[in-house]
Design a protein around this motif. Structure first.
Motif, PDB file in Angstrom:
ATOM      1  N   HIS A   1       0.753  -1.368   0.062  1.00  0.00           N
ATOM      2  CA  HIS A   1      -0.171  -0.059  -0.131  1.00  0.00           C
ATOM      3  C   HIS A   1       0.747   1.241  -0.095  1.00  0.00           C
ATOM      4  N   HIS A   2       2.127   1.227   0.542  1.00  0.00           N
ATOM      5  CA  HIS A   2       3.005   2.228   0.539  1.00  0.00           C
ATOM      6  C   HIS A   2       4.111   2.278  -0.343  1.00  0.00           C
ATOM      7  N   GLN A   3       3.937   1.366  -1.448  1.00  0.00           N
ATOM      8  CA  GLN A   3       4.760   1.097  -2.467  1.00  0.00           C
ATOM      9  C   GLN A   3       6.208   0.297  -2.190  1.00  0.00           C
ATOM     10  N   LEU A   4       6.113  -0.377  -1.131  1.00  0.00           N
ATOM     11  CA  LEU A   4       7.225  -1.042  -0.570  1.00  0.00           C
ATOM     12  C   LEU A   4       7.098  -2.518  -0.661  1.00  0.00           C
ATOM     13  N   SER A   5       8.207  -3.506  -0.500  1.00  0.00           N
ATOM     14  CA  SER A   5       7.913  -4.745  -0.280  1.00  0.00           C
ATOM     15  C   SER A   5       8.711  -5.478   0.833  1.00  0.00           C
ATOM     16  N   LEU A   6       8.635  -6.516   1.163  1.00  0.00           N
ATOM     17  CA  LEU A   6       9.563  -7.221   2.269  1.00  0.00           C
ATOM     18  C   LEU A   6      10.955  -6.953   2.120  1.00  0.00           C
ATOM     19  N   ASP A   7      11.223  -6.763   0.859  1.00  0.00           N
ATOM     20  CA  ASP A   7      12.846  -6.593   0.771  1.00  0.00           C
ATOM     21  C   ASP A   7      13.136  -4.977   1.395  1.00  0.00           C
ATOM     22  N   ASN A   8      12.306  -4.207   1.754  1.00  0.00           N
ATOM     23  CA  ASN A   8      12.496  -2.955   2.271  1.00  0.00           C
ATOM     24  C   ASN A   8      12.652  -3.005   3.845  1.00  0.00           C
ATOM     25  N   VAL A   9      12.349  -4.353   4.400  1.00  0.00           N
ATOM     26  CA  VAL A   9      12.335  -4.390   5.723  1.00  0.00           C
ATOM     27  C   VAL A   9      13.721  -4.567   6.192  1.00  0.00           C
ATOM     28  N   VAL A  10      14.073  -3.708   7.368  1.00  0.00           N
ATOM     29  CA  VAL A  10      15.359  -3.821   8.038  1.00  0.00           C
ATOM     30  C   VAL A  10      15.296  -4.306   9.326  1.00  0.00           C
ATOM     31  N   LYS A  11      14.156  -4.446  10.198  1.00  0.00           N
ATOM     32  CA  LYS A  11      13.930  -4.913  11.140  1.00  0.00           C
ATOM     33  C   LYS A  11      12.601  -5.262  11.541  1.00  0.00           C
ATOM     34  N   CYS A  12      12.884  -6.665  12.049  1.00  0.00           N
ATOM     35  CA  CYS A  12      11.560  -7.232  12.840  1.00  0.00           C
ATOM     36  C   CYS A  12      11.484  -7.507  14.089  1.00  0.00           C
ATOM     37  N   THR A  13      10.518  -7.447  14.801  1.00  0.00           N
ATOM     38  CA  THR A  13      10.334  -7.969  16.085  1.00  0.00           C
ATOM     39  C   THR A  13       9.182  -8.972  16.222  1.00  0.00           C
ATOM     40  N   VAL A  14       9.365 -10.086  16.627  1.00  0.00           N
ATOM     41  CA  VAL A  14       8.462 -11.211  16.647  1.00  0.00           C
ATOM     42  C   VAL A  14       8.132 -11.539  18.072  1.00  0.00           C
ATOM     43  N   ILE A  15       6.919 -11.781  18.291  1.00  0.00           N
ATOM     44  CA  ILE A  15       6.554 -12.108  19.635  1.00  0.00           C
ATOM     45  C   ILE A  15       5.794 -13.205  19.564  1.00  0.00           C
ATOM     46  N   LEU A  16       6.121 -14.245  20.298  1.00  0.00           N
ATOM     47  CA  LEU A  16       5.538 -15.717  20.173  1.00  0.00           C
ATOM     48  C   LEU A  16       4.833 -15.975  21.393  1.00  0.00           C
ATOM     49  N   LYS A  17       3.756 -16.398  21.388  1.00  0.00           N
ATOM     50  CA  LYS A  17       2.985 -16.739  22.471  1.00  0.00           C
ATOM     51  C   LYS A  17       3.662 -17.995  23.387  1.00  0.00           C
ATOM     52  N   ASP A  18       4.311 -18.907  22.468  1.00  0.00           N
ATOM     53  CA  ASP A  18       5.049 -20.327  22.983  1.00  0.00           C
ATOM     54  C   ASP A  18       6.283 -20.331  22.321  1.00  0.00           C
ATOM     55  N   ILE A  19       7.223 -19.859  23.142  1.00  0.00           N
ATOM     56  CA  ILE A  19       8.933 -20.186  22.311  1.00  0.00           C
ATOM     57  C   ILE A  19       9.041 -21.698  21.753  1.00  0.00           C
ATOM     58  N   GLU A  20       8.413 -22.618  22.098  1.00  0.00           N
ATOM     59  CA  GLU A  20       8.346 -23.913  21.632  1.00  0.00           C
ATOM     60  C   GLU A  20       8.090 -23.820  20.181  1.00  0.00           C
ATOM     61  N   ASP A  21       7.292 -22.885  19.465  1.00  0.00           N
ATOM     62  CA  ASP A  21       6.918 -22.510  18.217  1.00  0.00           C
ATOM     63  C   ASP A  21       7.965 -22.049  17.271  1.00  0.00           C
ATOM     64  N   PHE A  22       9.009 -21.808  17.910  1.00  0.00           N
ATOM     65  CA  PHE A  22       9.990 -21.179  17.202  1.00  0.00           C
ATOM     66  C   PHE A  22      10.468 -21.690  15.815  1.00  0.00           C
ATOM     67  N   SER A  23      10.819 -22.831  16.017  1.00  0.00           N
ATOM     68  CA  SER A  23      11.280 -23.631  14.523  1.00  0.00           C
ATOM     69  C   SER A  23      10.225 -23.745  13.609  1.00  0.00           C
ATOM     70  N   LYS A  24       8.899 -23.984  14.026  1.00  0.00           N
ATOM     71  CA  LYS A  24       7.955 -23.860  12.897  1.00  0.00           C
ATOM     72  C   LYS A  24       7.620 -22.390  12.527  1.00  0.00           C
ATOM     73  N   PHE A  25       7.783 -21.353  13.233  1.00  0.00           N
ATOM     74  CA  PHE A  25       7.597 -20.194  12.830  1.00  0.00           C
ATOM     75  C   PHE A  25       8.755 -19.739  11.851  1.00  0.00           C
ATOM     76  N   ASN A  26       9.900 -20.169  12.256  1.00  0.00           N
ATOM     77  CA  ASN A  26      11.050 -19.645  11.514  1.00  0.00           C
ATOM     78  C   ASN A  26      11.351 -20.513  10.118  1.00  0.00           C
ATOM     79  N   SER A  27      10.466 -21.535   9.964  1.00  0.00           N
ATOM     80  CA  SER A  27      10.430 -22.129   8.633  1.00  0.00           C
ATOM     81  C   SER A  27       9.768 -21.510   7.693  1.00  0.00           C
TER      82      SER A  27
END
Length: 148
Positions: A88-114
Motif C-alpha cells: 500500500h506504501h509502494q514497498l515490499s518485504l525486501d525493504n524491511v530492515v528490522k522485525c520484532t517477533v512475539i511468540l505466545k509459545d517459544i516452543e513454536d520457534f522452529s515452525k515459525f522460523n521455517s
C-alpha cells in the motif's frame, strides 16, 4: 592552541548547521483495510525514509477472524498482512530492515522460523521473544521497520 581553536570552530559550525536542519515530518497513516478504519493506532508511521508498521497478528481482515491450523498458518497470514501494508506504501518485504517477533509459545520457534525464512530472504535484523496473552488470542505478532 591554534589547532584547538580551529577544531572548536569546525565543531561549532557542524553543530550549528545540524541544528538549523529541519526535523523530519511525521505522517500517521490510517489503515487501507476498511475493517480497521476505527482502530486506535496507525497502521504505519512514516518519518524520513523509514516506515514503522504496527504489529500484525494472523487475522484475516476480510473474514474478520484469526486463521486456524496452527503457528505456520498464523505466521503466513501475519506476513501477508505485513506485505499488504508495505505494498500500500509502494514497498515490499525486501525493504524491511528490522522485525520484532512475539511468540505466545517459544516452543513454536522452529515452525515459525521455517515460514519466516521463506518470506524474508534479505535477512533483516530480528528480535524474537515469547509473551503470554497476545491480542486477539494470537500465537504470533510481528512488527517491522522498513526503509524506502
Amino acid at each position: 592552541m591554534k589547532n584547538f581553536c580551529l577544531i572548536t570552530l569546525v565543531l561549532v559550525g557542524i553543530i550549528s548547521q545540524s541544528c538549523q536542519e529541519r526535523p523530519s515530518e511525521i505522517t500517521f497513516h490510517k489503515s487501507h483495510e476498511p475493517s480497521r478504519a476505527n482502530v486506535p493506532f496507525s497502521d504505519a508511521v512514516e518519518t524520513g525514509d523509514l516506515l514503522f508498521l504496527t504489529g500484525q497478528i494472523g487475522k484475516n481482515h476480510k473474514a474478520g477472524e484469526l486463521v486456524s491450523s496452527g503457528i505456520e498458518a498464523e505466521t503466513k497470514q501475519v506476513i501477508e498482512n505485513i506485505k499488504a501494508v508495505l505494498e500500500h506504501h509502494q514497498l515490499s518485504l525486501d525493504n524491511v530492515v528490522k522485525c520484532t517477533v512475539i511468540l505466545k509459545d517459544i516452543e513454536d520457534f522452529s515452525k515459525f522460523n521455517s515460514v519466516y525464512t521463506q518470506y524474508f530472504t534479505k535477512k533483516p535484523a530480528r528480535t524474537t521473544y515469547a509473551a503470554a496473552g497476545l491480542a486477539g488470542g494470537a500465537s504470533i505478532e510481528i512488527d517491522v521497520i522498513a526503509a524506502k
